[in-house]
Design a protein around this motif. Sequence first.
Motif, mmCIF file in Angstrom:
data_model
loop_
_atom_site.group_PDB
_atom_site.id
_atom_site.type_symbol
_atom_site.label_atom_id
_atom_site.label_comp_id
_atom_site.label_asym_id
_atom_site.label_seq_id
_atom_site.Cartn_x
_atom_site.Cartn_y
_atom_site.Cartn_z
ATOM 1 N N LYS A 139 0.854 -1.189 0.000
ATOM 2 C CA LYS A 139 0.000 0.000 0.000
ATOM 3 C C LYS A 139 0.883 1.231 0.000
ATOM 4 C CE LYS A 139 1.287 1.679 3.740
ATOM 5 N NZ LYS A 139 1.627 3.015 4.129
ATOM 6 N N PRO A 140 0.428 2.428 -0.413
ATOM 7 C CA PRO A 140 -0.823 2.621 -1.131
ATOM 8 C C PRO A 140 -0.637 2.285 -2.611
ATOM 9 C CG PRO A 140 0.278 4.727 -0.851
ATOM 10 C CD PRO A 140 1.171 3.681 -0.229
ATOM 11 N N VAL A 141 -1.737 2.077 -3.310
ATOM 12 C CA VAL A 141 -1.661 1.802 -4.749
ATOM 13 C C VAL A 141 -0.899 2.922 -5.447
ATOM 14 C CG1 VAL A 141 -3.000 1.475 -6.850
ATOM 15 C CG2 VAL A 141 -3.874 0.605 -4.658
ATOM 16 N N ASP A 142 -1.226 4.152 -5.074
ATOM 17 C CA ASP A 142 -0.636 5.322 -5.717
ATOM 18 C C ASP A 142 -0.942 6.526 -4.839
ATOM 19 O OD1 ASP A 142 0.205 5.629 -8.980
ATOM 20 O OD2 ASP A 142 -0.129 7.487 -7.843
ATOM 21 N N LEU A 143 -0.240 7.611 -5.041
ATOM 22 C CA LEU A 143 -0.627 8.838 -4.343
ATOM 23 C C LEU A 143 -1.744 9.552 -5.085
ATOM 24 C CD1 LEU A 143 2.778 10.241 -3.049
ATOM 25 C CD2 LEU A 143 1.117 8.757 -1.902
ATOM 26 N N SER A 144 -1.916 9.217 -6.364
ATOM 27 C CA SER A 144 -2.972 9.846 -7.157
ATOM 28 C C SER A 144 -4.121 8.871 -7.336
ATOM 29 C CB SER A 144 -2.418 10.254 -8.527
ATOM 30 O OG SER A 144 -3.455 10.290 -9.485
ATOM 31 N N LEU A 145 -5.300 9.308 -6.900
ATOM 32 C CA LEU A 145 -6.489 8.460 -7.040
ATOM 33 C C LEU A 145 -6.772 8.197 -8.514
ATOM 34 C CD1 LEU A 145 -8.971 7.038 -5.874
ATOM 35 C CD2 LEU A 145 -10.092 9.286 -5.715
ATOM 36 N N GLU A 146 -6.584 9.226 -9.324
ATOM 37 C CA GLU A 146 -6.874 9.101 -10.759
ATOM 38 C C GLU A 146 -5.972 8.038 -11.394
ATOM 39 O OE1 GLU A 146 -6.415 12.800 -12.750
ATOM 40 O OE2 GLU A 146 -7.241 12.030 -14.646
ATOM 41 N N ARG A 147 -4.694 8.126 -11.072
ATOM 42 C CA ARG A 147 -3.743 7.163 -11.637
ATOM 43 C C ARG A 147 -4.087 5.746 -11.186
ATOM 44 N NH1 ARG A 147 -1.812 4.062 -14.037
ATOM 45 N NH2 ARG A 147 0.356 3.419 -14.405
ATOM 46 N N ALA A 148 -4.488 5.612 -9.916
ATOM 47 C CA ALA A 148 -4.830 4.291 -9.389
ATOM 48 C C ALA A 148 -6.036 3.723 -10.136
ATOM 49 C CB ALA A 148 -5.112 4.384 -7.886
ATOM 50 N N GLN A 149 -6.973 4.607 -10.459
ATOM 51 C CA GLN A 149 -8.167 4.136 -11.172
ATOM 52 C C GLN A 149 -7.822 3.682 -12.596
ATOM 53 O OE1 GLN A 149 -10.388 7.632 -10.188
ATOM 54 N NE2 GLN A 149 -11.687 6.549 -8.676
ATOM 55 N N GLN A 150 -6.896 4.411 -13.225
ATOM 56 C CA GLN A 150 -6.396 3.952 -14.542
ATOM 57 C C GLN A 150 -5.763 2.567 -14.419
ATOM 58 O OE1 GLN A 150 -3.534 6.951 -15.529
ATOM 59 N NE2 GLN A 150 -5.044 8.386 -16.370
ATOM 60 N N CYS A 151 -4.985 2.426 -13.384
ATOM 61 C CA CYS A 151 -4.304 1.159 -13.152
ATOM 62 C C CYS A 151 -5.326 0.034 -13.028
ATOM 63 C CB CYS A 151 -3.457 1.273 -11.882
ATOM 64 S SG CYS A 151 -2.594 -0.252 -11.428
ATOM 65 N N LEU A 152 -6.395 0.299 -12.280
ATOM 66 C CA LEU A 152 -7.453 -0.708 -12.103
ATOM 67 C C LEU A 152 -8.009 -1.141 -13.447
ATOM 68 C CD1 LEU A 152 -9.449 -2.357 -10.355
ATOM 69 C CD2 LEU A 152 -10.890 -0.316 -10.247
ATOM 70 N N LYS A 153 -8.317 -0.141 -14.295
ATOM 71 C CA LYS A 153 -8.852 -0.473 -15.621
ATOM 72 C C LYS A 153 -7.880 -1.344 -16.399
ATOM 73 C CE LYS A 153 -12.072 3.212 -16.615
ATOM 74 N NZ LYS A 153 -12.001 4.629 -16.980
ATOM 75 N N ALA A 154 -6.640 -0.938 -16.395
ATOM 76 C CA ALA A 154 -5.623 -1.686 -17.159
ATOM 77 C C ALA A 154 -5.518 -3.123 -16.654
ATOM 78 C CB ALA A 154 -4.268 -0.988 -17.024
ATOM 79 N N VAL A 155 -5.582 -3.276 -15.341
ATOM 80 C CA VAL A 155 -5.420 -4.606 -14.762
ATOM 81 C C VAL A 155 -6.630 -5.483 -15.023
ATOM 82 C CG1 VAL A 155 -5.415 -5.771 -12.531
ATOM 83 C CG2 VAL A 155 -3.709 -4.010 -13.042
ATOM 84 N N GLU A 156 -7.820 -4.867 -14.961
ATOM 85 C CA GLU A 156 -9.040 -5.650 -15.150
ATOM 86 C C GLU A 156 -9.032 -6.363 -16.503
ATOM 87 O OE1 GLU A 156 -12.405 -3.592 -12.280
ATOM 88 O OE2 GLU A 156 -12.166 -2.817 -14.324
ATOM 89 N N MET B 104 -9.131 -12.893 -4.231
ATOM 90 C CA MET B 104 -8.122 -12.169 -3.469
ATOM 91 C C MET B 104 -8.763 -11.647 -2.182
ATOM 92 S SD MET B 104 -5.019 -11.779 -4.763
ATOM 93 C CE MET B 104 -4.972 -13.487 -5.312
ATOM 94 N N PRO B 105 -8.102 -11.809 -1.056
ATOM 95 C CA PRO B 105 -8.699 -11.328 0.202
ATOM 96 C C PRO B 105 -8.696 -9.805 0.319
ATOM 97 C CG PRO B 105 -6.569 -12.371 0.615
ATOM 98 C CD PRO B 105 -6.867 -12.580 -0.837
ATOM 99 N N VAL B 106 -7.802 -9.138 -0.377
ATOM 100 C CA VAL B 106 -7.822 -7.671 -0.445
ATOM 101 C C VAL B 106 -7.558 -7.320 -1.906
ATOM 102 C CG1 VAL B 106 -7.029 -5.532 0.621
ATOM 103 C CG2 VAL B 106 -6.548 -7.709 1.750
ATOM 104 N N THR B 107 -8.440 -6.571 -2.492
ATOM 105 C CA THR B 107 -8.338 -6.339 -3.934
ATOM 106 C C THR B 107 -7.782 -4.952 -4.259
ATOM 107 O OG1 THR B 107 -10.532 -5.393 -4.066
ATOM 108 C CG2 THR B 107 -10.377 -7.800 -4.247
ATOM 109 N N LEU B 108 -7.483 -4.771 -5.517
ATOM 110 C CA LEU B 108 -7.060 -3.454 -5.995
ATOM 111 C C LEU B 108 -8.164 -2.436 -5.741
ATOM 112 C CD1 LEU B 108 -4.949 -1.767 -7.412
ATOM 113 C CD2 LEU B 108 -5.645 -2.744 -9.599
ATOM 114 N N LYS B 109 -9.411 -2.858 -5.884
ATOM 115 C CA LYS B 109 -10.530 -1.959 -5.581
ATOM 116 C C LYS B 109 -10.517 -1.533 -4.114
ATOM 117 C CE LYS B 109 -14.028 -2.998 -9.069
ATOM 118 N NZ LYS B 109 -15.229 -3.797 -9.392
#
Lengths: 330, 330, 330, 330
Positions: free
Chosen positions: B92-109, B299-304
């Motif tokens: 943790k954390p995924v990123d310091l930027s929420l926006e970037r983290a959300q992009q990452c989620l899309k890419a990973v999905e 996964m017990p704790v997800t990217l989401k």
Amino acid sequence: MLKVGLLGAGRIGQVHAVNIAGNARSSLVAVSDMHQPAAEKLAAEYGAEARSSDAILSDPAIDAVLIATSTDTHSDLIEAAAKAGKAVLCEKPVDLSLERAQQCLKAVEGTGKPVMIGFNRRFDPNFAALKVSLQKGQIGKAELLAVTSFDPAPPPVSYIKVSGGLFRDMMIHDFDMANFLMGEAPVTVRAVGSSIVDPEIGAAGDVDTAVVTLTYADGRIAVIKNSRRAVYGYDQRVELLGSDGLLQAGNMLENTVVRSTVDGVVSGKPTYFFLERYMPAYAAEWQAFVDAVLDGAKMPVTLKDGIAALAMAEAATESARTGQAVDLKG
Amino acid sequence: MLKVGLLGAGRIGQVHAVNIAGNARSSLVAVSDMHQPAAEKLAAEYGAEARSSDAILSDPAIDAVLIATSTDTHSDLIEAAAKAGKAVLCEKPVDLSLERAQQCLKAVEGTGKPVMIGFNRRFDPNFAALKVSLQKGQIGKAELLAVTSFDPAPPPVSYIKVSGGLFRDMMIHDFDMANFLMGEAPVTVRAVGSSIVDPEIGAAGDVDTAVVTLTYADGRIAVIKNSRRAVYGYDQRVELLGSDGLLQAGNMLENTVVRSTVDGVVSGKPTYFFLERYMPAYAAEWQAFVDAVLDGAKMPVTLKDGIAALAMAEAATESARTGQAVDLKG
Amino acid sequence: MLKVGLLGAGRIGQVHAVNIAGNARSSLVAVSDMHQPAAEKLAAEYGAEARSSDAILSDPAIDAVLIATSTDTHSDLIEAAAKAGKAVLCEKPVDLSLERAQQCLKAVEGTGKPVMIGFNRRFDPNFAALKVSLQKGQIGKAELLAVTSFDPAPPPVSYIKVSGGLFRDMMIHDFDMANFLMGEAPVTVRAVGSSIVDPEIGAAGDVDTAVVTLTYADGRIAVIKNSRRAVYGYDQRVELLGSDGLLQAGNMLENTVVRSTVDGVVSGKPTYFFLERYMPAYAAEWQAFVDAVLDGAKMPVTLKDGIAALAMAEAATESARTGQAVDLKG
Amino acid sequence: MLKVGLLGAGRIGQVHAVNIAGNARSSLVAVSDMHQPAAEKLAAEYGAEARSSDAILSDPAIDAVLIATSTDTHSDLIEAAAKAGKAVLCEKPVDLSLERAQQCLKAVEGTGKPVMIGFNRRFDPNFAALKVSLQKGQIGKAELLAVTSFDPAPPPVSYIKVSGGLFRDMMIHDFDMANFLMGEAPVTVRAVGSSIVDPEIGAAGDVDTAVVTLTYADGRIAVIKNSRRAVYGYDQRVELLGSDGLLQAGNMLENTVVRSTVDGVVSGKPTYFFLERYMPAYAAEWQAFVDAVLDGAKMPVTLKDGIAALAMAEAATESARTGQAVDLKG
């Protein structure tokens, strides 16, 4: 790096294997067991070899052995290992016979090899911290020691019959704890015991509940309580009153959760048994042994310590049988 | 057997290396680090290879990577690893930027690969046991949660400056704990904070003491207290009031020794910091990841989950700045 | 010897009667109550007379009155008593209206008579000891205060409707506790609340679960948690983080018995409600009042203190309604 | 309403006076003391009369006497009071001589008047709750009892010399506690003792530190630890292992404040001595006596109970002297 042979691949041998292999200053080279497949299985897990005890003892590449076999083999193996030039860590008790243990001591002294007895509780972080506080003088002079040691459930009667009895098998740990904390052996031992938990234990000639009082030359007193059954878990506590205060070392709990409801405030139980409670102690014990061997330091628990505790167990067994106080020979 | 590449050989990478190598279902194959000698040193300890991150990601023999690099690289590495077909456990954390983290989620999905975020505290035996008790209905319906999380001492101001601020760097763990225990995200975040521990932290634009209130759709409330300084040690407690009772999870203590003197009754302090307190949690976290990957479980704790906590941190940062309540987007 | 008239013979009046009569420096002379038989019964128990309030206030032989009537009569009775030359101890809150309370203050200031407000918790031995430790500097400078205050069960909705709401009726004690421990009033009040315990309470326009955050001019923070229901008993705790440590004051328990079984380790619950918990506090409060009046010392809790807490309750009520932070007027 | 004469206006007499006068079912009519001004002072505080013991015993308007005089007068006063038709509550011990106490029992039995011995600890809320739990079967069958009883500081040697010795003066309370909890007298007493706290106590023929082991017909065991010095306060604990669990009753603490600093976590000490710890027990004891007398119920602690404890004290004194186990006569 200390090269180690492990004699005995049973429950306690497996505990030691983890620590031997996991320690940065030691490596597990070979494992033996009366039951060969057990040795093979354990050896395989750690990339060690399964061998006979003799093969381990005669291998000049092995520096030290850990003896985790049945009690009746301890004295013979300690002697053989020391004569073969190995450093030795042997599980408690040294022997069920005080006389045999004393012969073993003589034989070993001739070799000059270091022998440590596995009184793991001295290395429990709680009891060790209590001792440090005492040594720092934080409660002044020790006056009255109380050791509480309850098992969660009695072993099978078949085990009781070969165990040497509660005083040699179970309370021997507490005798060593008393020696560890009081810094000397007592002069007189008084024991009472009964088989109130399980009459079958009584029929086998043993007790399952016992209280021993130890008195010291300078008037200090220690009392040890044992029971084979504490249904809430392994109960291992020490309490020491001194001239300037009291030290208490308590149980480790399953977890720190506290639940408050209309029925009361419920917290975690003590960790269940000795593997759960004393795992850190076993690791610290092994570390202490390795450091002492490699650094040429004094063994933190000696064969003499093992014999001192055994002498107290023998005296307590006699006292419980006769109802009389038993003086220890100096 | 899960073959693992470890990205990052710093303090937290070293903690993970112990668990990867010590787990019966995983093996540490390779280690990378920006600072090559660090990777080499750590790899050597566990019989692994030091490689570049790219070499690890492109090795088809590696099943999973653990990302323990600096935060600014997390999103890129998660994406690259998932695209390379690896299962991912990222600190943790995924990123310091929420926006970037959300992009990452899309890419990973798109990749369908499992990604877990390292909120280790969910695996702390105490917090996990509290959750189990809650799930068993032992305190009825959760109503009011309080999380206390104090560090023993503030980090250097140089670290503060690149940390993303207390809410993203420190309280993000507590946001995840709230989500873990309350079972959903709150609707509104209210934060207050100040730099009362160290004015330099304030000068760097951050706070060192903060309280956040979370309100939920159904009227439940959570409150989180953070301080960068608790001189007595790492103070990590959770308390949850429910319709039928209260659950509290407390600190682990150094030891169980209690000393009573004329000056009072003194017991052990909390274990010093996160390495001491959460070592069992890191091991359990890794076990949960390995089991989920090898057994094909969720996964017990997800990217989401990581993004949900980050959104709360962003909202808290804004609320502390403006003094206004901030509603979370659904 | 302080001659005292007691106004109000209800539950809390009866508590005070015990202390007035039992104190070596005070005697209970007369009791009044809207319900005359209640006054007669209570007076008879202590060898006092049942009279009207007016008769008590106009009796020059009476030095002091304790006002334990319904809240809506407090301001009038304080004024009347002070004008009649009596020292006054009045139960909290001063009034449900901040404006009326401020008028009362002006009226009283003209008389020069001492008025104390009954914030009994300041005299609880645990909270008082916490304050002493703070004043001795044992945790350095106070930084972050947390007050937990849960009732065992909500009052009837009929009571809720005339109570002035949770913030004026219940949390007012905690506002005073914050002022007592932080040594000054906060600058801003933020409140959230909901009626999660009982929707009827919500229908009556009140909340039963609430969290209030207080911020101070120098960056210090306090947080107060209230719930009308803690099924395990009256939960009254204070926790204060300072620059050099943490102070916690916990609950009094029913008894010290701990029962360990296979089901866990069960200890006593908190004492049930305020009469059980705060009986020693009421006695100490009365002692402090008597000593201050007879020795001409400063009142330990003043009418201004009562108004300060009321202003915070009013601000919290508004904040919970609007969702906005409310600044207190200096 | 029970009309009561109090014999003895010393420290313990003053404690009883509070309870006699404060109890709704009893009134303090008269007070006597060898030192007449002491009787006058105490009587005046409660609106009672100062009289001679004889005048109290011969007053037909007095229903009961509380004997709080020096131990050497107990037997004579119990006999005289019972013969005069009074109900009697007498402080422990009945006598220093077991023989004299047994004569007293015979004399009293002829009168048919109720006599209670003041073993106040049976009425301590903690020990009483432990007993209730035991009686409810919450830990199954009692097996192993441990009583810890330490005074904060030894009395003057002048007191020691007339006290009858530690076993009769101090441990007698613990003998009664054992009888109370085990429900019968033991068959054998084993005692060890030393004067490690103060050699002057040894020179006076007494011990200051002692451990007594009691064994019961069915194999149960009890152990009692006494010390005249626990610098941290009055340490009064009971611990009872049963077939289904453990019960522990601990100390009352000064307050619930816990202070965590770099030096450790400090909590309150036990309340200082018996007046602080057992004040609620004295009140409950008196209530039990009054209720039993007025309602014609069985005395909760009888003269026989007093003699049973005295017999154990005598046996322990002998055992400590000779080093031999002493069997109690049935």
